[in-house]
Design a protein around this motif. Sequence first.
Motif, PDB file in Angstrom:
ATOM      1  N   SER A  43       0.836  -1.208   0.000  1.00 33.83           N
ATOM      2  CA  SER A  43       0.000   0.000   0.000  1.00 33.83           C
ATOM      3  C   SER A  43       0.866   1.251   0.000  1.00 33.83           C
ATOM      4  N   GLN A  85      -7.832   0.270  -0.254  1.00 33.08           N
ATOM      5  CA  GLN A  85      -7.962  -0.999   0.468  1.00 33.08           C
ATOM      6  C   GLN A  85      -9.286  -1.050   1.243  1.00 33.08           C
ATOM      7  N   ASP A 173      -6.113  -1.786  -4.725  1.00 34.57           N
ATOM      8  CA  ASP A 173      -5.471  -2.247  -3.493  1.00 34.57           C
ATOM      9  C   ASP A 173      -6.366  -3.274  -2.811  1.00 34.57           C
ATOM     10  N   GLU A 174      -6.022  -4.526  -2.956  1.00 30.18           N
ATOM     11  CA  GLU A 174      -6.784  -5.642  -2.384  1.00 30.18           C
ATOM     12  C   GLU A 174      -8.278  -5.497  -2.621  1.00 30.18           C
TER      13      GLU A 174
HETATM   14 MG    MG Z   1      -2.089  -2.750   2.310  1.00 36.00          MG
END
Ligand code: MG
Lengths: 251, 400
Positions: A43, A85, A173-174
């Motif tokens: 991240s 995220q 992000d994820e």
């Molecule tokens: Mg992360």
Amino acid sequence: MGILEVKNVGKRFGGLQALGDVNLSVAENSVHAIIGPNGAGKSTLLNCLVGKLIPDTGSVMFDGQSVLGRLPHEINQMGISRVFQTPEIFGDLTVLENMMIPCFAQRDGAFGLNAIADMMKDREIVDRALDMLDEMNMLDKREMHAASLSRGDKRRLEIGMCLSQRPRLLLLDEPTAGMARADTNNTIDLLKQIKDERDITIAIIEHDMHVVFSLAERITVLAQGTPLVEDTPDKIKGHPKVREAYLGEAA
Amino acid sequence: MLGLSKKDLNLLFIVFVLTMCAPFILNPFPEGSAMAQFNAGYPDLMQRFVIFGIFAIGFNILFGLTGYLSFGHAAFLGVGSYSAVWMFKLLSMNVIPAIVLSVMVAGLFSVLIGYISLRRSGIYFSILTLAFAQMSFALAYSVLTPVTGGETGLQLALNDPRILDGAASSAGNIPVPGLFGLEMRDSTFLRLGDWVFTFNVGYYFSAVIMLLSFYLAIRIFRSPFGMMLRAIKSNQQRMNYTGLNPKPYTLAAFVISGMYAGLAGGLMAAMDPLAGAERMFWTASGEVVLMTILGGVGTLIGPVLGAGLIKYMENIISKINSEILHGWFAFMPDGIEDFMVAIVYPFIGKGWHLTLGIVFMLVVIFLPGGLVEGGQRIARMFRRKKTTQDNTPGTTEPAE
Ligand SMILES: [Mg+2]
Ligand SMILES: Nc1ncnc2c1ncn2[C@@H]1O[C@H](COP(=O)(O)OP(=O)(O)O)[C@@H](O)[C@H]1O
């Protein structure tokens, strides 16, 4: 030369070297996955790409232009959109309004003093937003407040918002973190569809190996702030260092 | 019509009817009756209702939409008043140039204060605006006495130049503000039985300007710009990463609301051509915050209602004294009468602040959406049964 060139990027938080010496090249119109254990700096790396953090060392070039020293909205206007995220949407606004805002931003730029016109009468924007909601399968939820959406829907909305800007580089992000299996599979299908239909480069951080191996064309493994290896999915699967550092614990 | 949706048009129409009929609505009790002291239909107070309504409508564009809580908006009101009085002194007693200058000067002033204050957000922003307003107050009160009249305030004088209407004002009296011959203080009276209704030029002039301000606020709320302001309140991070620059948006909102405050200040001076530093004091800035919260933050009509309620309480409740109370409770046995008066007494007269405080607390605790939420709850109770049929899937905007 990739569309995104990261060279010797380092970032330190106090005593913690979150990113060591990261080099990364993402080829245009490819899907590039970045994997690595928790706390590897994934991240943080994205934060350095979108202007949320300024790296201590190194350079970040997007399409031949430096990203560093620009404000987040300027970087976005260059063509980089990011899905966070934890979903970042406009919770107090309706789903439709959420989708209209990036359409306005893409068409009218970073600031417009359009204080008199009725936004709902801007057919071009409304239609674009509705089309995107349709594509996201969320048309029936357009009048809901975004805050009351399910987690999966929030994520879909955020992805849709980023796509409606027609970015050249999409950073995820994820995107499937905390999603149920069915939602995860939907997201994979959605991303595959995006990749097939558009000229878009995708960089995705993901924990779920199923997602990574069904989407990525290249994979970078990050551990403790430094890239361990970068290769095709098949090679990564069999790589001893990766199995040891990462896949071993995830499998 | 007017580029508004049906719902907004209805709202505008309601406000139109309320303001135009205010002299009747606010004077429900016959002259000389015991209840007559609750009549609010006299020019002074009616003017204050609409002028503070304008102030609160503008404040709400900043606070209600972007969530930035300014604690210094009275500074712009004061600047507007001073500008207007200067215009009366130098140019003409016509209110139009005075008000135009008020709005422009307040706008410039708010560009400066906004530009600096908006470098911070949250409580730091509020403190910065408060600091600027208190600095302005101090400047007006002492340092800038030649410009502001200092402690005594800025007043008109017989020998002011008034270059545009020099000849007309040589009669020996200080002229009064007017609109092409119509004096702001002029009133017509209508007697119907025991009732007396007052129609005042200044009130109607201010009311028309308030309607225009309200109309403009509706347009802003429904515009792409208004949506961006709500987006700022909702999630600045997402705003940034969607390629939008929140700074000019918040600054524009700040300046627009500063101009509304300047307009209100100019109108105050047009109704009564003097301006004092106390208009910029921090309590005046706090008052508009209360008005907005009391009426309903982020709603269209709320600030107007809040302004009305506070000004009503300030002017009506504060005038009740212990004699009047004794009059009310006179039908009770002596001991109980005194007891009742003793209980109610702290809440009237100078104690009206106590009443305001209690009302404010009750609203914030039980109706966080302000008076507008109260109205919506009542409307819902009546409408509960027929909701399904006319629930058109229109646009979802903040409530009126
Ligand atoms: Mg992360
Ligand atoms: N803003 C910050 N301040 C201090 N430390 C941070 C900050 N952001 C991330 N870190 C630390 O940097 C390391 C990498 O974090 P992150 O990039 O979020 O990892 P991940 O690969 O799980 O996304 C972690 O040890 C984290 O605690």
